[in-house]
Design an enzyme around this catalytic site. Structure first.
Site, PDB file in Angstrom:
ATOM      1  CB  CYS A 169      -4.136   3.387  -2.065  1.00  0.00           C
ATOM      2  SG  CYS A 169      -4.843   4.594  -1.524  1.00  0.00           S
ATOM      3  CE  LYS A 228      -7.359  -0.230   6.250  1.00  0.00           C
ATOM      4  NZ  LYS A 228      -7.957  -0.012   5.116  1.00  0.00           N
ATOM      5  CD  GLN A 285      -7.485  -4.965   3.931  1.00  0.00           C
ATOM      6  OE1 GLN A 285      -8.418  -5.616   3.728  1.00  0.00           O
ATOM      7  NE2 GLN A 285      -6.867  -3.527   3.474  1.00  0.00           N
ATOM      8  CG  HIS A 325      -1.320   0.744   1.828  1.00  0.00           C
ATOM      9  ND1 HIS A 325      -1.917   1.780   1.542  1.00  0.00           N
ATOM     10  CD2 HIS A 325      -3.692   0.869   1.436  1.00  0.00           C
ATOM     11  CE1 HIS A 325      -2.439   3.100   1.763  1.00  0.00           C
ATOM     12  NE2 HIS A 325      -3.420   1.954   1.633  1.00  0.00           N
ATOM     13  CG  ASP A 363       0.393  -2.799   5.874  1.00  0.00           C
ATOM     14  OD1 ASP A 363      -0.816  -2.778   7.299  1.00  0.00           O
ATOM     15  OD2 ASP A 363       0.411  -1.628   4.935  1.00  0.00           O
TER      16      ASP A 363
HETATM   17  N1  PMP Z   1      -1.613  -0.879   4.492  1.00  0.00           N
HETATM   18  C1  PMP Z   1      -2.563  -1.315   3.978  1.00  0.00           C
HETATM   19  C2  PMP Z   1      -2.362  -3.047   3.133  1.00  0.00           C
HETATM   20  C3  PMP Z   1      -4.328  -1.126   3.875  1.00  0.00           C
HETATM   21  O1  PMP Z   1      -4.722  -1.608   3.366  1.00  0.00           O
HETATM   22  C4  PMP Z   1      -4.621   0.536   5.008  1.00  0.00           C
HETATM   23  C5  PMP Z   1      -5.611   1.019   4.349  1.00  0.00           C
HETATM   24  N2  PMP Z   1      -6.487   0.739   3.254  1.00  0.00           N
HETATM   25  C6  PMP Z   1      -3.331   0.773   4.803  1.00  0.00           C
HETATM   26  C7  PMP Z   1      -2.101   0.182   5.069  1.00  0.00           C
HETATM   27  C8  PMP Z   1      -3.424   1.902   5.705  1.00  0.00           C
HETATM   28  O2  PMP Z   1      -4.470   1.800   6.225  1.00  0.00           O
HETATM   29  P1  PMP Z   1      -4.933   3.548   7.136  1.00  0.00           P
HETATM   30  O3  PMP Z   1      -5.663   4.917   6.115  1.00  0.00           O
HETATM   31  O4  PMP Z   1      -6.608   3.246   7.753  1.00  0.00           O
HETATM   32  O5  PMP Z   1      -3.914   4.306   7.941  1.00  0.00           O
END
Ligand code: PMP
Length: 406
Positions: A364, A226, A203, A123, A200
């Site tokens: 993203c 999430k 998910q 991401h 990270d």
């Molecule tokens: N990493 C992953 C794999 C994600 O799916 C997301 C959210 N789509 C994020 C990071 C970022 O999370 P947040 O926007 O809640 O900071």
């Protein structure tokens, strides 16, 4: 054998009981954010109606109540991931947690010519903070390649682990492909070379049990929203030794031991990293979300979602025009696909007209989209309240979109 209580569970999510564009809502955008059960909404309402007050400062009863609830939430989240409570730093979310670590490495541990390893399926929030740090320190960002079926090339990874690597920072589960990465191997291989690992888990948190001590991971970042909790809060898990070594992220109230104009000493972790009034209500909501998932059982959720994913993939594959993007052996959460030559957003709009919420675009993960040479995908992402009926509506909806788009 499908989740026996799914209707009862669905009734705990008020938002699901509505129609969108004349059809009962099918919510398949859980990778972006999950819906919240009444247990979470109630906990947050109780805070604002009963004991709203600032934490860690007041002697009065409400402040003490708020402080206990805030710290109880920390204990709940820590227990959920198998951590000690003093290893859990509240942050704004995954992005904030990764930035906290990247800022610390940028300041203390990263030097010219050093390397940071990420992967091709990250991401943007696990790319850009490291890119900024590397740019400033003249260090190099190295990327583990992604195979055609959407897995990490582990041979390439093994060959990248050299003496200049200061940290490996990779995702546990891809938010775009649904790939579950072999995190235990990733960690063991890095540790054998003396390199720390950040996972990270944005998910992973809703789909798989997490035991940070068993994994022996150094850092782990995740977001409450999430996993059926509110936005605006998440955590950084850090091994105690790392939280001691890492410099403060932001300065302010709550993160200090003693302040003079000449020199400030810092509070012990985790408070060392929690400058300013935190998201108190959100932390309490996060605690309630974790309690909710714990009570249902993360292993049961995982087993149910696994069945649902297999069902969804089998059904989607019956559509001749549909092409899956990412067919990893181990997967959870997200299912990405393209339909004929149609732009993903056209398909998304036609699904929305039928009351089906999916995400379209790059999710993203633009470098990953470049890797698969597509502008984006249609992504259906699952949660514990989804059903085979939801999947049937999705498949029917895609078929209709194919007909309409011609
Ligand atoms: N990493 C992953 C794999 C994600 O799916 C997301 C959210 N789509 C994020 C990071 C970022 O999370 P947040 O926007 O809640 O900071």
């Amino acid at each position: 054998t499908i989740w026996p209580d799914v209707e009862k569970i669905r009734n705990e999510f008020p938002i699901l009981q509505q129609s969108i564009n004349g059809n009962p809502l099918v919510y398949l955008d859980n990778g972006a954010t999950t819906q919240k059960p009444v247990q979470v909404i109630r906990a947050m309402q109780e805070y604002y109606t009963g004991y709203n007050s600032n934490v860690h400062r007041g002697v009065h009863t409400l402040s003490q109540k708020a402080t206990s609830a805030y710290e109880a939430a920390r204990h709940q989240v820590a227990a959920f991931i198998g951590a000690h409570h003093h290893e859990v730093v509240f942050t704004k979310g995954t992005t904030d947690a990764i930035n906290l670590v990247a800022a610390g490495f940028r300041k203390e541990f990263l030097h010219e010519g050093d390397e940071v390893i990420i992967s091709g399926m990250e991401h943007h929030s696990n790319i850009v903070p490291w890119q900024l740090a590397c740019e400033e320190k003249k260090a190099h960002l190295k990327v583990i390649p992604v195979t055609d079926n959407g897995e990490l090339d582990m041979n390439a990874y093994a060959s990248m682990l050299g003496p200049r690597v200061k940290i490996v920072s990779v995702t546990w589960i891809s938010n775009t492909l649904g790939t579950i990465n072999p995190v235990k191997d990733i960690i063991n291989m890095a540790h054998a070379a003396g390199i720390p690992v950040l996972l990270d888990a944005a998910q992973a948190i809703a789909h798989t049990p997490i035991k940070v001590h068993e994994l022996n991971v150094d850092f782990l970042a995740l977001s409450s929203h999430k996993v059926y909790g509110p936005t605006g809060i998440g955590i950084l898990y850090g091994k105690e030794s790392w939280l001691q070594k890492l410099p403060p992220y932001q300065g302010g109230g709550d993160m200090i031991k003693h302040v003079t104009f000449e020199k400030t000493t810092y509070a012990e972790p985790p408070l060392k990293f929690e400058a300013g009034t935190p998201a108190i209500c959100e932390a309490i909501g996060f605690g309630a979300a974790v309690a909710y998932v714990t009570q249902l059982g993360i292993h049961k959720i995982q087993a149910y979602e696994h069945q649902l994913t297999e069902y969804a993939i089998a059904q989607l594959k019956t559509i001749p025009e549909l092409r899956l993007i990412g067919e990893a052996k181990h997967r959870a959460g997200a299912i990405s696909f393209l339909v004929g030559q149609h732009h993903p957003s056209d398909v998304g709009v036609l699904l929305d007209q039928q009351g089906i919420a999916v995400r379209t675009g790059h999710h993203c993960t633009q470098p990953l989209m470049d890797r698969f040479e597509c502008p984006g995908t249609v992504r259906a992402s699952l949660a514990l309240y989804n059903t085979t009926a939801d999947i049937d509506r999705l498949v029917e909806g895609v078929r209709k979109a194919v007909t309409l788009l011609g």
